[in-house]
Scaffold this motif. Structure first.
Motif, PDB file in Angstrom:
ATOM      1  N   ASN A  64     -11.595  -2.741 -30.347  1.00  0.00           N
ATOM      2  CA  ASN A  64     -10.210  -3.039 -29.964  1.00  0.00           C
ATOM      3  C   ASN A  64      -9.388  -3.713 -31.069  1.00  0.00           C
ATOM      4  O   ASN A  64      -8.383  -4.357 -30.782  1.00  0.00           O
ATOM      5  CB  ASN A  64     -10.175  -3.890 -28.688  1.00  0.00           C
ATOM      6  CG  ASN A  64     -10.894  -3.205 -27.538  1.00  0.00           C
ATOM      7  OD1 ASN A  64     -10.708  -2.004 -27.313  1.00  0.00           O
ATOM      8  ND2 ASN A  64     -11.722  -3.957 -26.835  1.00  0.00           N
TER       9      ASN A  64
ATOM     10  N   LYS B 129      -7.332  -2.385 -33.098  1.00  0.00           N
ATOM     11  CA  LYS B 129      -6.694  -1.080 -33.302  1.00  0.00           C
ATOM     12  C   LYS B 129      -5.813  -1.013 -34.545  1.00  0.00           C
ATOM     13  O   LYS B 129      -5.794   0.008 -35.242  1.00  0.00           O
ATOM     14  CB  LYS B 129      -5.885  -0.683 -32.069  1.00  0.00           C
ATOM     15  CG  LYS B 129      -5.405   0.769 -32.110  1.00  0.00           C
ATOM     16  CD  LYS B 129      -4.779   1.185 -30.810  1.00  0.00           C
ATOM     17  CE  LYS B 129      -4.405   2.665 -30.797  1.00  0.00           C
ATOM     18  NZ  LYS B 129      -4.007   3.251 -32.042  1.00  0.00           N
TER      19      LYS B 129
ATOM     20  N   ASP C 128      -6.317   1.767 -37.368  1.00  0.00           N
ATOM     21  CA  ASP C 128      -5.253   2.720 -37.704  1.00  0.00           C
ATOM     22  C   ASP C 128      -4.889   2.651 -39.187  1.00  0.00           C
ATOM     23  O   ASP C 128      -4.689   3.688 -39.844  1.00  0.00           O
ATOM     24  CB  ASP C 128      -4.012   2.458 -36.856  1.00  0.00           C
ATOM     25  CG  ASP C 128      -4.203   2.851 -35.403  1.00  0.00           C
ATOM     26  OD1 ASP C 128      -5.191   3.560 -35.095  1.00  0.00           O
ATOM     27  OD2 ASP C 128      -3.369   2.458 -34.566  1.00  0.00           O
TER      28      ASP C 128
END
Length: 257
Positions: free
Chosen positions: A221, A223, A227
């Motif tokens: 998590n 993220k 990314d």
């Protein structure tokens, strides 16, 4: 692959590991503000991550350094045994690990995977007249590295008599050369490099027994970090850096095409 090291080089991984106890996995904004990213690898998996004297290098090391450069960050390395890395990431000790972690559903329960930075597979290595196919492994003893996807996959090959686990692949290869096991299963690119460096060992590559997608791993998590890492990796591929490194270490394209 086991490399002969000077005493200082042998001590360096331990020192880096001890230093890692103060590191913590951080969110993207914290990493960006700090100006550096903390990465962990094994340092004993030639040609992916290994020591040349006291210098940490290898395909994965150079890929990660290129990714960090695209992110505008310095990279700070730590070295931890492979079988402790997933737990280390779960414990928030590092920002990410890059050490040939193949995707498995079980690992994905504990960590998140970045986009794959190479594709490979588990391959058999054995004496020229030995068990070089999955079918030929019936009744045989197979060497694998502890806590790897190769170990898990080898257990699923029908008829294998015994799976012997070793702390690292160089030990598994040594066991095969010493005829303590009948075959060795590991990453096909590692096997290729190992056999090229040990051409007089009488060991050859056999059948590939499964396919694997390999990625960096990071805290679940996280993220924004994931990314941004994926974006930078895509840029490293697009600008030709990845192709150059692939040819440098393998003389072929190891990407997931």
């Amino acid at each position: 692959m086991q490399l002969k090291k000077k005493l200082c080089a042998a001590l360096l991984p331990a020192l880096l590991t001890l230093a890692a106890t103060t590191a913590e996995a951080r969110d993207w904004n914290t990493i960006k503000a700090d100006g550096k990213i903390i990465a962990v690898t094994e340092g004993a998996f030639f040609p992916f991550n290994f020591f040349e004297g006291s210098k940490l290098t290898g395909f994965e090391v150079e890929v990660a350094e290129a990714v960090a450069k695209k992110l505008g960050l310095a990279i700070e390395w730590r070295v931890v045994p492979f079988d402790a890395q997933v737990a280390s990431i779960r414990q928030d000790r590092f920002d990410f690990a890059i050490a040939s972690h193949g995707f498995t559903e079980e690992r994905a329960k504990s960590v998140d995977f970045a986009a794959p930075h190479y594709c490979t597979g588990g391959q058999i290595a054995a004496p020229k007249d030995g068990a070089l196919t999955a079918a030929a492994l019936a009744g045989k003893t197979v060497a694998v590295q502890l806590a790897t996807s190769y170990a898990d996959s080898a257990k699923r090959i029908a008829g294998v008599k015994e799976i012997k686990t070793y702390k690292a692949d160089p030990e598994a290869f040594s066991a095969l050369k010493a005829k303590k096991v009948d075959a060795w299963i590991s990453d096909k690119w590692l096997i290729k490099a190992t056999l090229e460096k040990n051409a007089d060992a009488g060991i050859v590559a056999g059948e590939q027994v499964f396919v694997e997608r390999v990625s960096a791993i990071m805290r679940k998590n996280n993220k924004e970090l994931q990314d941004n890492y994926n974006r930078a990796l895509a840029e490293v591929v697009k600008d030709g850096t990845y192709a150059t490194l692939s040819q440098k270490y393998f003389k072929t394209d190891v990407s997931c095409r």
